[in-house]
Motif scaffolding. Structure first.
Motif, short mmCIF file in Angstrom:
data_model
loop_
_atom_site.label_atom_id
_atom_site.label_comp_id
_atom_site.label_asym_id
_atom_site.label_seq_id
_atom_site.Cartn_x
_atom_site.Cartn_y
_atom_site.Cartn_z
N VAL A 460 0.74 -1.15 0.05
CA VAL A 460 0.05 -0.05 -0.17
C VAL A 460 0.89 1.24 -0.08
CG1 VAL A 460 -1.81 1.46 1.23
CG2 VAL A 460 -1.80 -1.30 1.30
N VAL A 461 0.64 2.19 -1.11
CA VAL A 461 1.48 3.39 -1.01
C VAL A 461 0.71 4.40 -0.72
CG1 VAL A 461 2.56 4.82 -2.62
CG2 VAL A 461 2.63 2.50 -3.24
N THR A 462 1.12 5.01 0.49
CA THR A 462 0.58 6.02 1.17
C THR A 462 1.07 7.49 0.55
OG1 THR A 462 1.79 6.10 2.98
CG2 THR A 462 -0.27 4.90 3.12
N ALA A 463 0.38 8.59 0.77
CA ALA A 463 0.93 9.86 0.36
C ALA A 463 2.18 10.22 1.07
CB ALA A 463 -0.10 11.02 0.63
N GLY A 464 3.19 10.55 0.57
CA GLY A 464 4.36 11.22 1.10
C GLY A 464 5.47 9.95 1.65
N VAL A 551 -15.39 6.85 -4.09
CA VAL A 551 -16.49 5.87 -4.08
C VAL A 551 -15.85 4.55 -3.55
CG1 VAL A 551 -17.69 4.47 -5.88
CG2 VAL A 551 -17.38 6.63 -6.34
N ALA A 552 -14.87 4.19 -3.93
CA ALA A 552 -14.32 2.99 -3.15
C ALA A 552 -13.99 3.00 -1.77
CB ALA A 552 -12.83 2.92 -3.78
N ALA A 553 -13.62 4.36 -1.23
CA ALA A 553 -13.65 4.51 0.22
C ALA A 553 -14.98 4.32 0.64
CB ALA A 553 -13.02 5.78 0.33
N THR A 554 -16.38 4.97 0.05
CA THR A 554 -17.51 4.76 0.89
C THR A 554 -17.89 3.44 0.88
OG1 THR A 554 -18.40 5.33 -1.24
CG2 THR A 554 -18.04 7.11 0.23
N GLY A 683 -4.58 9.60 -4.96
CA GLY A 683 -4.94 9.52 -6.49
C GLY A 683 -4.42 8.34 -7.34
N VAL A 684 -4.66 8.13 -8.48
CA VAL A 684 -3.81 7.26 -9.31
C VAL A 684 -3.04 7.98 -10.33
CG1 VAL A 684 -4.09 5.44 -10.81
CG2 VAL A 684 -6.12 5.87 -9.02
N TYR A 685 -1.73 7.76 -10.19
CA TYR A 685 -0.62 8.25 -10.97
C TYR A 685 -0.10 7.10 -11.73
CZ TYR A 685 -1.26 11.96 -7.50
OH TYR A 685 -1.62 12.81 -6.52
N THR A 686 0.66 7.81 -12.85
CA THR A 686 1.22 6.66 -13.91
C THR A 686 2.63 7.52 -14.12
OG1 THR A 686 -1.05 6.17 -15.10
CG2 THR A 686 1.02 5.93 -16.10
N PHE A 687 3.52 6.69 -13.82
CA PHE A 687 4.83 7.20 -14.09
C PHE A 687 5.57 5.92 -15.10
CE2 PHE A 687 4.31 8.35 -9.49
CZ PHE A 687 3.98 9.52 -9.93
N THR A 688 6.68 6.35 -15.43
CA THR A 688 7.32 5.43 -16.52
C THR A 688 8.91 5.08 -16.03
OG1 THR A 688 6.22 6.81 -18.31
CG2 THR A 688 8.19 5.39 -18.91
N LEU A 707 0.61 3.96 -9.74
CA LEU A 707 0.60 3.95 -8.16
C LEU A 707 -0.79 4.52 -7.94
CD1 LEU A 707 3.91 5.74 -7.18
CD2 LEU A 707 3.32 3.10 -7.13
N ASP A 708 -1.39 3.50 -7.15
CA ASP A 708 -2.71 4.15 -6.50
C ASP A 708 -2.45 4.52 -5.07
OD1 ASP A 708 -5.24 4.54 -5.42
OD2 ASP A 708 -5.87 2.44 -5.65
N VAL A 709 -2.43 5.96 -5.09
CA VAL A 709 -1.74 6.59 -3.75
C VAL A 709 -2.75 6.85 -2.71
CG1 VAL A 709 -0.33 8.51 -2.70
CG2 VAL A 709 0.23 7.69 -4.99
N GLN A 710 -2.75 6.24 -1.63
CA GLN A 710 -3.96 6.34 -0.43
C GLN A 710 -3.47 7.43 0.57
OE1 GLN A 710 -6.57 4.52 -0.82
NE2 GLN A 710 -5.56 2.96 -2.29
N LYS A 711 -4.30 7.75 1.15
CA LYS A 711 -4.40 8.90 2.02
C LYS A 711 -3.39 8.57 3.46
CE LYS A 711 -6.90 12.17 4.99
NZ LYS A 711 -8.32 12.54 5.62
N ALA A 712 -2.63 9.29 3.62
CA ALA A 712 -1.77 8.64 4.79
C ALA A 712 -2.61 8.75 5.91
CB ALA A 712 -0.47 9.75 5.05
#
Length: 752
Positions: A460-464, A551-554, A683-688, A707-712
């Motif tokens: 799980v990737v969290t913010a920061g 939506v996923a969180a709810t 949020g969902v980010y796309t890197f290369t 990366l699906d970055v979750q809230k810390a």
């Protein structure tokens, strides 16, 4: 030791011991390391190497690169042989000295039989002393001392007893300390010469050697690049954050390594006034009229023209410009690596807001592109098939009429009969040589794995959070693809598509609202205060992902509420159960506790193994080798090894996220860890994740990293382990049965 008097060696024996040991300590490792050895030639190696005309020419260049190699080899051999001869001579002298001291026989020295009387011994002593006394013309001080000692050993009672007991009339040898240097060093007659030699060595030679070394070393960086050149790279990259390929090539040609004033190895000829302008007329788009310094200087224009001629594969004068081409091209890999390092440092400084302009990802990638171009002597827009021997533009023209082959992998996957048909203009020898070189080229299996190592939940990737991307590179030979039409094609880096996409984003942003493009780490700006205010299209697109996340969180919150309600019902039903059910629940709790303890132990073991792997990787990196596989590069005048760059970037914001890691030891398999900080906003980010070769064109690869970055999570403010008070002793027994981690059942009990 107090009061011990140190004296110089009078006899010279200890001095020979000192010189002998000192010479042996120097001579033995010097012989092992410097003795010229002829390499054993593998008879099958020549058959495995490329036999094209350009490679044979390169072998000749390498053979003639050191014209004084034979003389140097003979000089080294002569010096080492003379050193060993001196060592043997000193060994002989020391052995003679030991023999003289060990074979002390007073009767032999006095030349009398052992049965001689005292009168005969005294008579022989007086007779020999008249001959050996130092005041006589035939005198010898050393022989006279031995004569006196022999007479003493046969006439004096104490000396005779010492001789019979210890073999020496002076008695047992006492430990003495002295200076292992001959006494003539401190004699008055030699004082001027000795002081002059000391002054010459310690006041002239050594300071001069240290000064020359220091002056040369402070002018260069660790990668053998002039510091003035590095400063020039910083200036131009900061001035041009989005640097095109031809601009980067101009900056590379302006390196001060090609200037006579900074590098004495540069050769300037009178013929350059005629040959360089003639070469410039053959090259389009050289931009020789540029007015920027030092891009407008003559050495820069000459180096730029030679690099363009090298990339166009124009034949140069072998006595003049061809030698300059070899000199310039040999230095380019180090300079390109320095340019890449400069761009990365400027990117880090821009993130720290120490410089106002952030270099784009195209700048560092254009710098990387120059390396395979120069190694192969080929422009980037040319077909990668031209890296193969015997192939020319005419062969590719006829080949593309029948089948369009884009890269080396597609050509390797062709069936043998189809490939032979496409290259029917080549002879059998040329075709076999071409396929032999193609079979040795690299085929890289490029895979990535993302995790957060220092977190409890690594997936799980969290913010920061610090995200660690493990890049696994596995090298194979291209011959494993011969005839395999079903093998998936590697995803290459499409620079044109990336630039077009970046350009479209810029145009869309400019058409909507002139808002600055923010990176993934920038805080999203809030909309206008008015409810009916319109927002840019890009911002509307970016807001889709947070909605999905909400939506996923709810949904997850709803499912957790259902589970909590079900657990409450089960707990109410459990209150009306009998004693057996209670005992069964207690046993189940014990089993769960044991399982939790075992899982904790497993987690500790995994953490320990992971730590050991980190340490092992660090040890391997400290002794990293620079040998991998030899590159087929007939237009590069030196042997070249396969190196690679791997890095992570953001194509949307056109920024670099990690430092480009230079892989120099990829023989079979290698793992590299790239670390960067996750975005601060969920949020969902796309890197290369990119892989670039510094030796071959068309070998670059990339993979998308989503990366699906979750809230810390909020930092904990209270924990059972932090409560050190003893005010509630009645709960000690209950806390002993609970695990370290809170569960749903424990929360329900607390709520009841």
């Amino acid at each position: 030791m107090a009061g011990q008097k140190f004296q110089y060696d009078e006899s010279g024996g200890t001095f020979y011991y000192f010189v002998l040991s000192f010479l042996a300590l120097i001579l033995i490792p010097t012989t092992i390391y410097y003795w010229p050895r002829k390499k054993k030639e593998d008879p099958g190696k020549n058959n495995e190497e490329c036999q094209c005309a350009d490679c044979r020419k390169k072998k000749t260049i390498l053979a003639n690169a050191e014209p004084y190699r034979a003389l140097r080899s003979w000089t080294i051999k002569l010096v080492i042989v003379l050193g060993w001869a001196l060592l043997l001579f000193l060994t002989y002298r020391v052995s003679q000295f030991d023999y003289e001291m060990a074979s002390f026989d007073p009767f032999e020295i006095l030349n009398v039989p052992p049965t001689s009387s005292q009168a005969e011994i005294k008579k022989a002593y007086y007779r020999l002393s008249k001959i050996l006394h130092p005041d006589k013309e035939t005198g010898d001080e050393k022989s006279f001392m031995m004569l006196s000692k022999a007479y003493q050993a046969l006439t004096d009672d104490v000396a005779k007893e010492n001789y019979e007991k210890y073999g020496n009339p002076d008695g047992p040898g006492a430990m003495s300390f002295g200076i292992a240097l001959p006494s003539w060093i401190v004699e008055k007659e030699n004082s001027v010469w000795v002081l002059g030699l000391y002054g010459l060595v310690f006041m002239v030679a050594m300071p001069s050697a240290v000064g020359v070394w220091w002056y040369r070393s402070i002018r260069f960086s660790g990668d053998k690049v002039l510091l003035d050149t590095t400063q020039m790279y910083f200036y131009f990259i900061h001035k041009t954050p989005h640097m095109l390929l031809k601009r980067a090539l101009m900056v590379l040609a302006a390196s001060l390594e090609f200037d006579k004033r900074h590098n004495s190895q540069v050769t300037e000829r009178q013929s350059d006034n005629d040959e360089v302008p003639a070469l410039i007329r053959q090259l389009p788009n050289l931009n020789e009229k540029c007015k920027e310094h030092p891009l407008c200087r003559m050495y820069s224009i000459k180096a730029r023209a030679i690099l363009h001629a090298h990339l166009t594969r124009i034949t140069l004068n072998p006595d003049t410009l061809e030698r300059d081409r070899q000199f310039i091209v040999k230095k380019c890999p180090y300079l390109v690596q320095e340019m890449v390092s400069c761009v990365h440092q400027l990117v880090m400084m821009a993130y720290a807001r120490r410089v106002p302009r952030l270099p784009s990802i195209e700048t560092i990638e254009n710098c990387m592109k120059m390396s395979p171009m120069i190694i192969q002597g080929l422009w980037e827009f040319k077909s990668p098939l031209l890296q193969l021997p015997h192939l020319t533009e005419d062969h590719l023209y006829f080949m593309n009429k029948k089948r369009h082959v884009k890269n080396l992998q597609q050509f390797a996957q062709l069936k043998p009969e189809e490939g032979r048909t496409l290259l029917k203009n080549l002879s059998d020898f040329e075709y076999e040589n071409t396929m032999k070189v193609l079979g040795k080229m690299p085929l890289i299996d490029f895979s990535i794995r993302c995790e957060v190592i220092d977190d409890e939940n690594t997936n799980v990737v969290t913010a920061g959070a610090i995200v660690t991307v493990t890049v696994t590179l596995e090298r194979k030979d291209m011959k494993t693809l011969f005839g395999d039409t079903k093998a998936p094609e590697k995803q290459g880096i499409n620079d044109e598509a990336n630039e077009e996409a970046a350009g479209e984003d810029d145009e869309a942003a400019a058409a909507a609202v002139p808002v600055k493009k923010a990176s993934a780490w920038a805080k999203p700006r809030k909309g206008g205060k008015g409810k009916g205010g319109k927002k840019p299209a890009n911002n509307q697109k970016k807001k889709v992902q947070p909605k999905a996340v909400n939506v996923a969180a709810t949904a997850s919150a709803a499912t957790s509420e259902e589970q909590a309600a079900n657990s409450e019902v089960d707990s109410d039903a459990g209150d009306h159960s009998d004693v057996d059910s209670v005992a069964g629940s207690v046993s189940e709790d014990d089993e769960k506790q044991n399982k939790n303890n075992s899982s904790l132990d497993d987690d500790d073991d995994e953490e320990w193994e992971r730590l050991q792997q980190k340490l092992n990787k660090r040890e391997r990196l400290e002794g990293k080798s620079r040998l991998s596989h030899t590159v087929h590069c007939p237009f590069f005048p030196e042997e070249k090894q396969e190196y690679w760059w791997t890095y992570i970037c953001d194509r949307k914001s056109r920024t670099l996220l990690t430092a480009p890691y230079h892989v120099t030891n990829l023989v079979e398999k290698e793992e590299i860890q790239l670390k960067f900080t996750a975005p601060r906003w969920p949020g969902v980010y796309t890197f290369t994740v990119c892989l670039r070769s510094d030796s071959y064109l068309g070998m670059d690869q990339q993979q998308e990293l989503k990366l699906d970055v979750q809230k810390a999570p909020a930092p904990p403010t209270d924990h059972p382990q932090w409560d050190l008070s003893e005010s509630e002793p009645e709960h000690n027994d209950q806390q002993e049965n609970l695990s370290d981690y809170t569960t749903d059942t424990s929360d329900e009990e607390d709520s009841d």
